[in-house]
Design a protein around this motif. Structure first.
Motif, PDB file in Angstrom:
ATOM      1  N   LYS A  17       0.838  -1.209   0.000  1.00  0.00           N
ATOM      2  CA  LYS A  17       0.000   0.000   0.000  1.00  0.00           C
ATOM      3  C   LYS A  17       0.873   1.260   0.000  1.00  0.00           C
ATOM      4  O   LYS A  17       0.644   2.182  -0.788  1.00  0.00           O
ATOM      5  N   ARG A  22       2.890   5.973  -3.153  1.00  0.00           N
ATOM      6  CA  ARG A  22       4.033   6.798  -3.564  1.00  0.00           C
ATOM      7  C   ARG A  22       4.262   6.703  -5.066  1.00  0.00           C
ATOM      8  O   ARG A  22       4.607   7.699  -5.723  1.00  0.00           O
ATOM      9  N   THR A  91      -2.496   8.387   4.294  1.00  0.00           N
ATOM     10  CA  THR A  91      -1.326   8.570   3.428  1.00  0.00           C
ATOM     11  C   THR A  91      -1.661   9.531   2.285  1.00  0.00           C
ATOM     12  O   THR A  91      -0.846  10.381   1.914  1.00  0.00           O
ATOM     13  N   ARG A  94      -1.974  13.154   3.878  1.00  0.00           N
ATOM     14  CA  ARG A  94      -0.760  13.715   4.498  1.00  0.00           C
ATOM     15  C   ARG A  94       0.372  13.864   3.484  1.00  0.00           C
ATOM     16  O   ARG A  94       0.954  14.939   3.370  1.00  0.00           O
ATOM     17  N   ARG A 122       0.581  17.674  12.550  1.00  0.00           N
ATOM     18  CA  ARG A 122       1.933  17.174  12.293  1.00  0.00           C
ATOM     19  C   ARG A 122       2.448  17.524  10.895  1.00  0.00           C
ATOM     20  O   ARG A 122       3.647  17.623  10.694  1.00  0.00           O
ATOM     21  N   ALA A 162       7.778   9.659  15.166  1.00  0.00           N
ATOM     22  CA  ALA A 162       8.307   8.947  14.000  1.00  0.00           C
ATOM     23  C   ALA A 162       7.151   8.732  13.050  1.00  0.00           C
ATOM     24  O   ALA A 162       6.201   8.033  13.387  1.00  0.00           O
ATOM     25  N   SER A 163       7.199   9.357  11.886  1.00  0.00           N
ATOM     26  CA  SER A 163       6.107   9.196  10.924  1.00  0.00           C
ATOM     27  C   SER A 163       6.641   9.276   9.503  1.00  0.00           C
ATOM     28  O   SER A 163       7.173  10.303   9.080  1.00  0.00           O
ATOM     29  N   ALA A 164       6.458   8.174   8.770  1.00  0.00           N
ATOM     30  CA  ALA A 164       6.902   8.158   7.378  1.00  0.00           C
ATOM     31  C   ALA A 164       6.024   9.066   6.526  1.00  0.00           C
ATOM     32  O   ALA A 164       6.469   9.590   5.509  1.00  0.00           O
ATOM     33  N   ARG A 190       9.768   3.822   7.652  1.00  0.00           N
ATOM     34  CA  ARG A 190       9.881   3.245   6.307  1.00  0.00           C
ATOM     35  C   ARG A 190      10.448   4.270   5.318  1.00  0.00           C
ATOM     36  O   ARG A 190      10.070   5.444   5.362  1.00  0.00           O
ATOM     37  N   ILE A 310       4.332  -0.861  13.142  1.00  0.00           N
ATOM     38  CA  ILE A 310       3.216  -0.068  13.675  1.00  0.00           C
ATOM     39  C   ILE A 310       1.851  -0.561  13.166  1.00  0.00           C
ATOM     40  O   ILE A 310       0.893  -0.657  13.941  1.00  0.00           O
ATOM     41  N   ASP A 311       1.771  -0.916  11.886  1.00  0.00           N
ATOM     42  CA  ASP A 311       0.466  -1.351  11.360  1.00  0.00           C
ATOM     43  C   ASP A 311       0.160  -2.811  11.707  1.00  0.00           C
ATOM     44  O   ASP A 311      -0.960  -3.278  11.483  1.00  0.00           O
ATOM     45  N   GLU A 334       1.054   6.001  19.059  1.00  0.00           N
ATOM     46  CA  GLU A 334       0.543   6.392  17.740  1.00  0.00           C
ATOM     47  C   GLU A 334      -0.686   5.573  17.325  1.00  0.00           C
ATOM     48  O   GLU A 334      -1.497   6.015  16.514  1.00  0.00           O
ATOM     49  N   LYS A 338      -4.703   6.089  14.696  1.00  0.00           N
ATOM     50  CA  LYS A 338      -4.755   5.449  13.364  1.00  0.00           C
ATOM     51  C   LYS A 338      -6.207   5.485  12.876  1.00  0.00           C
ATOM     52  O   LYS A 338      -6.999   6.284  13.355  1.00  0.00           O
TER      53      LYS A 338
HETATM   54  C1  S3P Z   1       2.488   4.948   6.220  1.00  0.00           C
HETATM   55  C2  S3P Z   1       3.075   5.304   7.395  1.00  0.00           C
HETATM   56  C3  S3P Z   1       2.530   4.927   8.704  1.00  0.00           C
HETATM   57  C4  S3P Z   1       1.541   3.790   8.596  1.00  0.00           C
HETATM   58  C5  S3P Z   1       0.561   3.999   7.494  1.00  0.00           C
HETATM   59  C6  S3P Z   1       1.276   4.109   6.162  1.00  0.00           C
HETATM   60  C7  S3P Z   1       3.097   5.399   4.951  1.00  0.00           C
HETATM   61  O1  S3P Z   1       1.857   6.043   9.264  1.00  0.00           O
HETATM   62  O2  S3P Z   1       0.871   3.600   9.811  1.00  0.00           O
HETATM   63  O3  S3P Z   1      -0.351   2.928   7.424  1.00  0.00           O
HETATM   64  O4  S3P Z   1       2.724   4.887   3.875  1.00  0.00           O
HETATM   65  O5  S3P Z   1       3.972   6.276   5.017  1.00  0.00           O
HETATM   66  P1  S3P Z   1       2.650   7.196  10.083  1.00  0.00           P
HETATM   67  O6  S3P Z   1       3.487   7.939   9.117  1.00  0.00           O
HETATM   68  O7  S3P Z   1       1.561   8.042  10.654  1.00  0.00           O
HETATM   69  O8  S3P Z   1       3.447   6.464  11.117  1.00  0.00           O
END
Ligand code: S3P
Length: 425
Positions: A17, A22, A91, A94, A122, A162-164, A190, A310-311, A334, A338
């Protein structure tokens, strides 16, 4: 905990996903035509595809899992005519906000009732510091977000969580900024965005916990095979790992080291998990995963491990409920923000099923190996990962559980029900 059900077979999980989101975003910003194979055809990723179409990217479905994307170029997007609907997808809104914050036009992004409750400060705060104008409900903290993009300056930003998604939003905004953008992560998350930008010809540098991008002129198109989603695989990993005698093979799963916490934790619990034919596809490590079921024992998941799984915590709760002893997860606050409050959702469901468990503000504990009560009705809270976890618990324990609102599974894993049925013999 033993089950009379036999679990065996091969499960081809859908495309990752995070990588699918991306890929469609970045290919729509590239110069020229990209191909994305193994794209996750699910509500969340289709919302991202629709967003990029609304911005002027050409995204065609060659098949449900193969996209042809004709990029508009980094500076070729156009103002959307209507409100963009991100659906349930954090995703989309954000990371999308990072792109929109740099465009010389106005965009409004909203989502479903769950997404409209999720924190946006954030991303709003650092993007506003870079020069964007962003308004949202509740003092600019909740969607819908109204984004007036513009000239952005570079930034060095220390992320409080920490948030990708936040990291990726800032890196994409950084492609348009007047100077470098450096994101400092409290714990590594990630790195799919960094890998994909590199594959598209940009230099993304990492020093310790800092990632830096510089302003860019163009992105080269991609010819990409998206690996299978380890977060989707997690449900089948837990199912097969926790039922003695089970044997499942999951070919072509992404094993990016920032995503494989679930494998480490299940192994610590005693699971027999092997990675075969380890290879690289589309700049990401991929393997065939083979899992043999064993009696599992409890473990502790500590804060530094959390971003890498995390997921997967709801699925791990299922393994914990079937394992011998008390499992503890900390540093996972965190999860409260979700798609649902996943700590509250799992503790409430497991309690009603007769499992002894409890909450911390930043985690939970579960006393495993108790008898799962039969015929209980559990609330998914409209959260796909809670729904799938409870269905896996039902299958692994061999006990019927009625799960409310399973339609949400389609946000990330259409076909889950059939795959589950397929491996239960
Ligand atoms: C994701 C980052 C994570 C994850 C989400 C997908 C991503 O969220 O929980 O399902 O694709 O970058 P956070 O960035 O809020 O940790």
């Amino acid at each position: 905990m033993t089950s009379r059900i036999r679990i065996a077979g091969t499960v081809k999980v859908p495309g990752d996903k995070s990588i699918s989101h991306r890929a469609v975003m970045l290919c729509a910003l590239a110069d020229g035509e990209s191909r994305i194979r193994g794209f996750l055809h699910a509500e969340d990723t289709l919302a991202t595809a629709a967003m990029m179409r609304a911005l002027g990217g050409r995204v065609d479905e060659v098949s449900p899992t193969e996209l042809r994307v004709v990029g508009a170029g980094l500076r070729g997007l156009t103002e959307p005519e209507d409100v963009i609907d991100a659906g349930n997808s954090g995703t989309t809104i954000r990371i999308g906000a990072g792109i929109l914050a740099a465009q010389p036009f106005l965009s409004i992004v909203t989502g479903d009732r769950y997404l409209r409750r999720r924190p946006m400060k954030r991303i709003v705060e650092p993007l506003v510091r870079m020069g964007a104008t962003i308004a949202g409900r509740r003092g600019n903290t909740l969607p819908p977000l109204c984004i007036e993009g513009g000239r952005l300056s570079g930034i060095r930003y220390e992320m409080p969580v920490a948030s990708a998604q936040v990291k990726s939003a800032l890196l994409l905004a950084g492609l348009y900024a007047a100077g470098p953008v450096t994101v400092v992560e409290p714990l590594p998350s990630r790195d799919h965005t960094e890998r994909m930008l590199s594959a598209m010809g940009l230099s993304v540098s990492r020093h310790g916990n800092e990632v830096t991008v510089r302003p860019a002129e163009r992105l080269a198109p991609l010819d990409l095979d998206v690996p299978g989603d380890i977060s989707a695989a997690a449900f089948f990993l837990v199912l097969s790992a926790s039922v003695p005698g089970a044997l499942l093979r999951l070919p072509g799963v992404g094993v990016n080291p920032f995503r494989t916490g679930i494998l480490a934790v299940l192994r610590r619990m005693g699971a027999d998990i092997r990675l075969e034919s380890l290879r690289e596809e589309g700049g990401e490590p991929v393997a065939d995963i083979v899992v043999r079921g064993k009696e599992l024992s409890a473990t502790e998941v500590s804060p530094p491990e959390v971003p890498s799984l995390i997921d997967e915590v709801p699925a791990l709760c299922v393994a914990a409920a079937l394992a011998e002893g008390r499992t503890v997860v900390r540093g996972a606050g965190e999860l409260r923000v979700k798609e649902s409050d996943r700590i509250g959702a799992m503790v409430s469901a497991l309690s009603s099923l007769g499992v002894s468990c409890g909450e911390y503000q930043d985690g939970l504990w579960i006393e495993g190996s108790t008898r799962i009560l039969t015929g209980v009705r559990c609330d998914s809270r409209g959260d796909h990962r809670i729904a799938m976890s409870l269905l896996v618990l039902s299958a692994a324990a061999g006990v019927p559980i009625e799960v409310t609102d399973t339609a949400c599974i389609d946000t990330s894993f259409p076909g889950f029900h059939d795959m589950l049925k397929e491996v239960l013999r």
